[in-house]
Design a protein around this motif. Structure first.
Motif, PDB file in Angstrom:
ATOM      1  N   TYR A   1       0.548  -1.767  -0.208  1.00  0.00           N
ATOM      2  CA  TYR A   1      -0.404   0.323   0.334  1.00  0.00           C
ATOM      3  C   TYR A   1       0.743   1.211   0.224  1.00  0.00           C
ATOM      4  O   TYR A   1       2.018   0.853   1.173  1.00  0.00           O
ATOM      5  CB  TYR A   1      -0.633  -0.363   1.179  1.00  0.00           C
ATOM      6  CG  TYR A   1      -2.011   0.600   1.458  1.00  0.00           C
ATOM      7  CD1 TYR A   1      -1.670   2.540   1.490  1.00  0.00           C
ATOM      8  CD2 TYR A   1      -3.275   0.291   1.348  1.00  0.00           C
ATOM      9  CE1 TYR A   1      -2.902   3.119   1.703  1.00  0.00           C
ATOM     10  CE2 TYR A   1      -4.433   1.585   1.705  1.00  0.00           C
ATOM     11  CZ  TYR A   1      -4.163   2.692   1.616  1.00  0.00           C
ATOM     12  OH  TYR A   1      -4.958   3.445   1.212  1.00  0.00           O
ATOM     13  N   LEU A   2       0.403   1.892  -0.991  1.00  0.00           N
ATOM     14  CA  LEU A   2       1.444   3.547  -0.906  1.00  0.00           C
ATOM     15  C   LEU A   2       0.300   4.638  -0.468  1.00  0.00           C
ATOM     16  O   LEU A   2      -0.509   4.523  -2.497  1.00  0.00           O
ATOM     17  CB  LEU A   2       2.700   3.149  -2.494  1.00  0.00           C
ATOM     18  CG  LEU A   2       3.431   4.558  -2.334  1.00  0.00           C
ATOM     19  CD1 LEU A   2       4.266   4.339  -1.430  1.00  0.00           C
ATOM     20  CD2 LEU A   2       4.344   4.371  -4.320  1.00  0.00           C
ATOM     21  N   VAL A   3       0.941   5.619   0.155  1.00  0.00           N
ATOM     22  CA  VAL A   3      -0.326   6.894  -0.256  1.00  0.00           C
ATOM     23  C   VAL A   3       0.380   7.673  -1.113  1.00  0.00           C
ATOM     24  O   VAL A   3       1.056   8.064  -0.917  1.00  0.00           O
ATOM     25  CB  VAL A   3      -0.004   7.642   1.228  1.00  0.00           C
ATOM     26  CG1 VAL A   3      -1.126   8.407   1.754  1.00  0.00           C
ATOM     27  CG2 VAL A   3      -0.729   5.769   1.901  1.00  0.00           C
ATOM     28  N   LYS A   4      -0.470   8.649  -1.882  1.00  0.00           N
ATOM     29  CA  LYS A   4       0.572   9.829  -2.682  1.00  0.00           C
ATOM     30  C   LYS A   4       0.116  10.788  -1.398  1.00  0.00           C
ATOM     31  O   LYS A   4      -0.999  10.688  -0.934  1.00  0.00           O
ATOM     32  CB  LYS A   4      -0.685   9.919  -3.358  1.00  0.00           C
ATOM     33  CG  LYS A   4      -0.990   8.467  -4.325  1.00  0.00           C
ATOM     34  CD  LYS A   4      -2.051   8.714  -6.049  1.00  0.00           C
ATOM     35  CE  LYS A   4      -2.581   7.907  -6.687  1.00  0.00           C
ATOM     36  NZ  LYS A   4      -3.620   7.929  -7.522  1.00  0.00           N
ATOM     37  N   PRO A   5       0.623  11.686  -1.619  1.00  0.00           N
ATOM     38  CA  PRO A   5       2.160  11.405  -3.104  1.00  0.00           C
ATOM     39  C   PRO A   5       3.638  10.689  -2.262  1.00  0.00           C
ATOM     40  O   PRO A   5       3.179  10.624  -0.701  1.00  0.00           O
ATOM     41  CB  PRO A   5       2.380  12.995  -2.770  1.00  0.00           C
ATOM     42  CG  PRO A   5       2.135  13.651  -1.958  1.00  0.00           C
ATOM     43  CD  PRO A   5       0.662  13.498  -1.375  1.00  0.00           C
ATOM     44  N   PHE A   6       4.098  10.082  -3.424  1.00  0.00           N
ATOM     45  CA  PHE A   6       5.379   9.459  -2.928  1.00  0.00           C
ATOM     46  C   PHE A   6       6.067  10.095  -4.002  1.00  0.00           C
ATOM     47  O   PHE A   6       5.688  10.777  -5.154  1.00  0.00           O
ATOM     48  CB  PHE A   6       4.564   7.794  -3.207  1.00  0.00           C
ATOM     49  CG  PHE A   6       3.836   7.383  -4.592  1.00  0.00           C
ATOM     50  CD1 PHE A   6       4.895   7.369  -5.338  1.00  0.00           C
ATOM     51  CD2 PHE A   6       2.704   8.047  -4.844  1.00  0.00           C
ATOM     52  CE1 PHE A   6       4.509   6.952  -6.778  1.00  0.00           C
ATOM     53  CE2 PHE A   6       2.070   7.387  -5.797  1.00  0.00           C
ATOM     54  CZ  PHE A   6       2.744   7.232  -6.898  1.00  0.00           C
ATOM     55  N   GLU A   7       7.373   9.201  -3.610  1.00  0.00           N
ATOM     56  CA  GLU A   7       7.809   9.456  -4.352  1.00  0.00           C
ATOM     57  C   GLU A   7       8.721   8.379  -5.367  1.00  0.00           C
ATOM     58  O   GLU A   7       8.460   7.281  -5.016  1.00  0.00           O
ATOM     59  CB  GLU A   7       9.820  10.104  -3.940  1.00  0.00           C
ATOM     60  CG  GLU A   7      10.107  10.954  -2.622  1.00  0.00           C
ATOM     61  CD  GLU A   7       9.799  12.482  -3.699  1.00  0.00           C
ATOM     62  OE1 GLU A   7      10.469  12.519  -5.032  1.00  0.00           O
ATOM     63  OE2 GLU A   7       9.220  12.916  -2.709  1.00  0.00           O
TER      64      GLU A   7
END
Length: 224
Positions: free
Chosen positions: A99-105
């Motif tokens: 799971y990756l939350v926006k914003p992200f690098e």
């Protein structure tokens, strides 16, 4: 790495596709709706699916759940602006592996993809697959039955392998085109039809020509 990106934000989709292809040398296929994500994932195996939570025609959670119910075994990384704990739980419970939350690098996205790839979700593929007495050799890309061996061209083999992986399912010409010819823009749907005709001719030599069925106005399926 072969990646399916499902993201309806055009600017973000273009950026992710560009960075994954140029920075990591990944192969990326980008779709913008939930239904397209489901169709593409059902038609082929990807090392990782990057699935946006909010999309038209089926949100990421719904599509993720449908794929898992269909026994899809590939890795799924969920993208979302929702960062509440309960939202993460919902995504993971639907079958997402990360799971990756926006914003992200982008570097963090790449790291997550590498971590998922190391877990090796890819199914084990047999070198020789036998169906109803006909052997398909994935190494030599040939057909054999009894003592008779027939060599397939690379495109014929790719088409047969795709249809075998999705036995009994109708594959549209769009999906077949994307899976096999990809960015070869000088190729038309007539090329697909011609390849099907040549492959059916070779299968007919083993009395298996009726396996390859034409679905009028849609595409093709393989059914024994």
């Amino acid at each position: 790495m072969n990646v399916l990106l499902a993201e309806d934000d055009v600017k973000l989709g273009e950026l992710i596709t560009y960075m994954l292809e140029k920075k990591a040398n990944y192969q990326v296929e980008w779709v913008q709706t939930g239904e397209d994500a489901y169709d593409y994932a059902s038609a082929s195996h990807y090392d990782v699916i990057i699935m946006d939570w909010m999309m038209p025609n089926g949100d990421g959670v719904e599509i993720c759940r449908r794929l898992r119910n269909d026994s899809y075994g590939g890795a799924i990384l969920m993208l979302t602006a929702k960062d509440a704990l309960q939202d993460r739980v919902v995504g993971l419970d639907a079958g997402a592996d990360d799971y990756l939350v926006k914003p992200f690098e982008i570097d963090e996205l790449l790291a997550r993809l590498r971590a998922l790839a190391r877990r090796n979700f890819s199914p084990i593929r047999e070198e020789i697959l036998t169906i109803d007495g006909l052997s398909i050799n994935r190494t030599s890309q040939s057909l054999q039955m009894d003592q008779q061996v027939i060599q397939l061209t690379p495109r014929e083999y790719q088409l047969l392998d795709l249809l075998v992986q999705n036995k009994g399912q109708v594959l549209t010409r769009d999906i077949i085109f994307d899976r096999i010819w990809g960015n070869e823009t000088d190729v038309s749907y007539k090329t697909i039809d011609a390849t099907v005709k040549l492959l059916r001719k070779k299968l007919t030599k083993f009395e298996k020509g009726d396996w390859l069925q034409s679905i009028r106005g849609v595409g093709y399926k393989l059914d024994t």
